[in-house]
Design an enzyme around this catalytic site. Structure first.
Site, mmCIF file in Angstrom:
data_model
loop_
_atom_site.group_PDB
_atom_site.id
_atom_site.type_symbol
_atom_site.label_atom_id
_atom_site.label_comp_id
_atom_site.label_asym_id
_atom_site.label_seq_id
_atom_site.Cartn_x
_atom_site.Cartn_y
_atom_site.Cartn_z
ATOM 1 N N ASP A 197 33.035 17.854 16.286
ATOM 2 C CA ASP A 197 31.935 18.484 15.542
ATOM 3 C C ASP A 197 31.670 17.745 14.226
ATOM 4 O O ASP A 197 32.605 17.506 13.450
ATOM 5 C CB ASP A 197 32.344 19.943 15.269
ATOM 6 C CG ASP A 197 31.199 20.794 14.762
ATOM 7 O OD1 ASP A 197 30.039 20.518 15.112
ATOM 8 O OD2 ASP A 197 31.474 21.760 14.017
ATOM 9 N N HIS A 198 30.430 17.385 13.977
ATOM 10 C CA HIS A 198 30.031 16.722 12.718
ATOM 11 C C HIS A 198 30.806 15.442 12.433
ATOM 12 O O HIS A 198 31.239 15.208 11.293
ATOM 13 C CB HIS A 198 30.186 17.675 11.525
ATOM 14 C CG HIS A 198 29.161 18.756 11.515
ATOM 15 N ND1 HIS A 198 27.839 18.533 11.204
ATOM 16 C CD2 HIS A 198 29.255 20.078 11.821
ATOM 17 C CE1 HIS A 198 27.176 19.663 11.302
ATOM 18 N NE2 HIS A 198 27.999 20.617 11.685
ATOM 19 N N HIS B 151 23.567 25.590 14.433
ATOM 20 C CA HIS B 151 24.732 25.482 13.552
ATOM 21 C C HIS B 151 24.659 26.603 12.519
ATOM 22 O O HIS B 151 23.602 27.176 12.283
ATOM 23 C CB HIS B 151 24.726 24.120 12.843
ATOM 24 C CG HIS B 151 25.235 23.010 13.701
ATOM 25 N ND1 HIS B 151 26.445 22.410 13.500
ATOM 26 C CD2 HIS B 151 24.704 22.415 14.791
ATOM 27 C CE1 HIS B 151 26.631 21.477 14.416
ATOM 28 N NE2 HIS B 151 25.585 21.453 15.216
ATOM 29 N N GLY B 152 25.797 26.868 11.883
ATOM 30 C CA GLY B 152 25.808 27.839 10.786
ATOM 31 C C GLY B 152 25.486 29.248 11.234
ATOM 32 O O GLY B 152 24.792 29.991 10.539
ATOM 33 N N ALA B 153 26.025 29.657 12.384
ATOM 34 C CA ALA B 153 25.674 30.984 12.916
ATOM 35 C C ALA B 153 26.499 32.113 12.310
ATOM 36 O O ALA B 153 26.191 33.289 12.515
ATOM 37 C CB ALA B 153 25.821 30.989 14.432
ATOM 38 N N SER B 154 27.538 31.785 11.543
ATOM 39 C CA SER B 154 28.321 32.852 10.895
ATOM 40 C C SER B 154 27.475 33.552 9.847
ATOM 41 O O SER B 154 26.613 32.923 9.222
ATOM 42 C CB SER B 154 29.553 32.259 10.197
ATOM 43 O OG SER B 154 30.462 31.783 11.143
HETATM 44 P P1 13P Z 1 29.550 28.492 10.196
HETATM 45 O O1 13P Z 1 30.806 28.213 9.443
HETATM 46 O O2 13P Z 1 28.453 28.928 9.333
HETATM 47 O O3 13P Z 1 29.795 29.370 11.372
HETATM 48 O O4 13P Z 1 29.053 27.083 10.807
HETATM 49 C C1 13P Z 1 29.743 26.523 11.883
HETATM 50 C C2 13P Z 1 29.107 25.283 12.373
HETATM 51 O O5 13P Z 1 27.907 25.151 12.414
HETATM 52 C C3 13P Z 1 29.995 24.231 12.851
HETATM 53 O O6 13P Z 1 29.322 23.084 13.229
#
Ligand code: 13P
Length: 285
Positions: free
Chosen positions: A83-84, A209-212
């Site tokens: 990831d990334h 991404h960033g679903a939290s």
């Molecule tokens: P969050 O930490 O916001 O869930 O993002 C996770 C993410 O996008 C990992 O690539």
């Protein structure tokens, strides 16, 4: 023999049937166990994701070995995903080790440079049957060592996305539609109209991404409008840490990892179950 899979088939199935596969950022044996035991119980395909510093921390070879043990144990498709990753050399190293899915994140580079770097990774990865995700636009927040402040965050431009997908040949596209890595200051504002347009123009799986910390109904809406992979890191990390803190508050003299990690695993399992429900990925295998 059952093997670790790429994300190709699981994401295409999700795209065809209108749900999303959850990708959980894992850090150690306990997070991996919590994710896989729950996904197996619910019959959900699942992706274990690790950023560069996580893979370095846990050991790529250990993660591959744990995942190999898990694919024999459970009847669900399991992918392990880089990831990334910004450095193609690192990606090659871990693909050679047994990872079958990666994200090359050249989103901070120019459009042309993003295409060039992504194509190089694809050439190698596809030769091994591995899948490649790339990002166009720039997500705000911090993931691993990549920090993007609000002024530098940029939404994905639909027309450029079409050109990007055609010229690179990527397997899935991470879109920037207003989500950010980590916690939000206020309620996140997602540009689902933009997502709808991208979905109409592009026929490969799309990644959120960033679903939290995004309300469930919002995540569900993005899936309805075309998201097929939902990345979750922070929503797993915080309850994990909180459960351990709570245990030590209640048992200040504790020192047995099996004792203080068991409630933490239970807490994570509940989060995983909930995310699978939001993604609509249960009973899909
Ligand atoms: P969050 O930490 O916001 O869930 O993002 C996770 C993410 O996008 C990992 O690539």
């Amino acid at each position: 023999m059952k093997e670790i899979v790429s994300t190709k088939e699981m994401l295409f199935n999700a795209m065809k049937k209108g749900y999303a596969v959850p990708a959980f950022n894992i850090h150690n044996l306990e997070t991996i166990q919590s994710v896989l035991e729950t996904a197996a119980k619910l019959g959900s395909p699942v992706i274990l994701a690790g950023t560069p510093s996580t893979i370095e921390y846990a050991g790529g070879d250990y993660i591959v070995a744990i995942a190999q043990a898990a694919v024999k144990k459970y009847d669900i498709p399991i992918a392990i995903h880089l990831d990334h990753f910004e450095d193609p050399k690192e990606i090659i190293k871990y693909l050679d080790m047994g990872f079958k899915s990666c994200m090359i994140d050249a989103s901070l580079e120019s459009f042309e440079e993003n295409i060039r770097i992504t194509k190089d990774v694809i050439k190698y990865a596809h030769g091994l049957g591995a899948t490649v995700e790339a990002e166009l636009g720039r997500l705000g927040g911090q993931e691993d060592n990549i920090v993007v402040d609000d002024e530098n965050a940029a939404y994905t431009d639909p027309k450029s996305a079409v050109e990007f997908v055609e010229r690179t040949g990527i397997d899935s596209l991470a879109v920037a539609i207003g989500t950010a890595h980590g916690l939000y200051k206020g309620e996140p504002k997602l540009d689902v109209e933009r997502l709808k347009i991208i979905r109409k123009l592009i026929s490969i799986p799309l990644v959120l991404h960033g679903a939290s910390d995004v309300p469930d109904e919002m995540v569900k809406r993005t899936i309805e409008y075309g998201i097929n992979k939902v990345n979750v890191a922070t929503d797993l990390k915080i309850p994990f840490a909180n459960a351990i803190k709570k245990y030590f508050n209640e048992h200040p003299d504790a020192n047995d990892p099996r004792k203080y990690l068991t409630p933490a695993k239970k807490t994570m399992m509940e989060v995983v179950r909930h995310k699978i429900e939001v993604c609509g990925s249960a009973s899909r295998v």
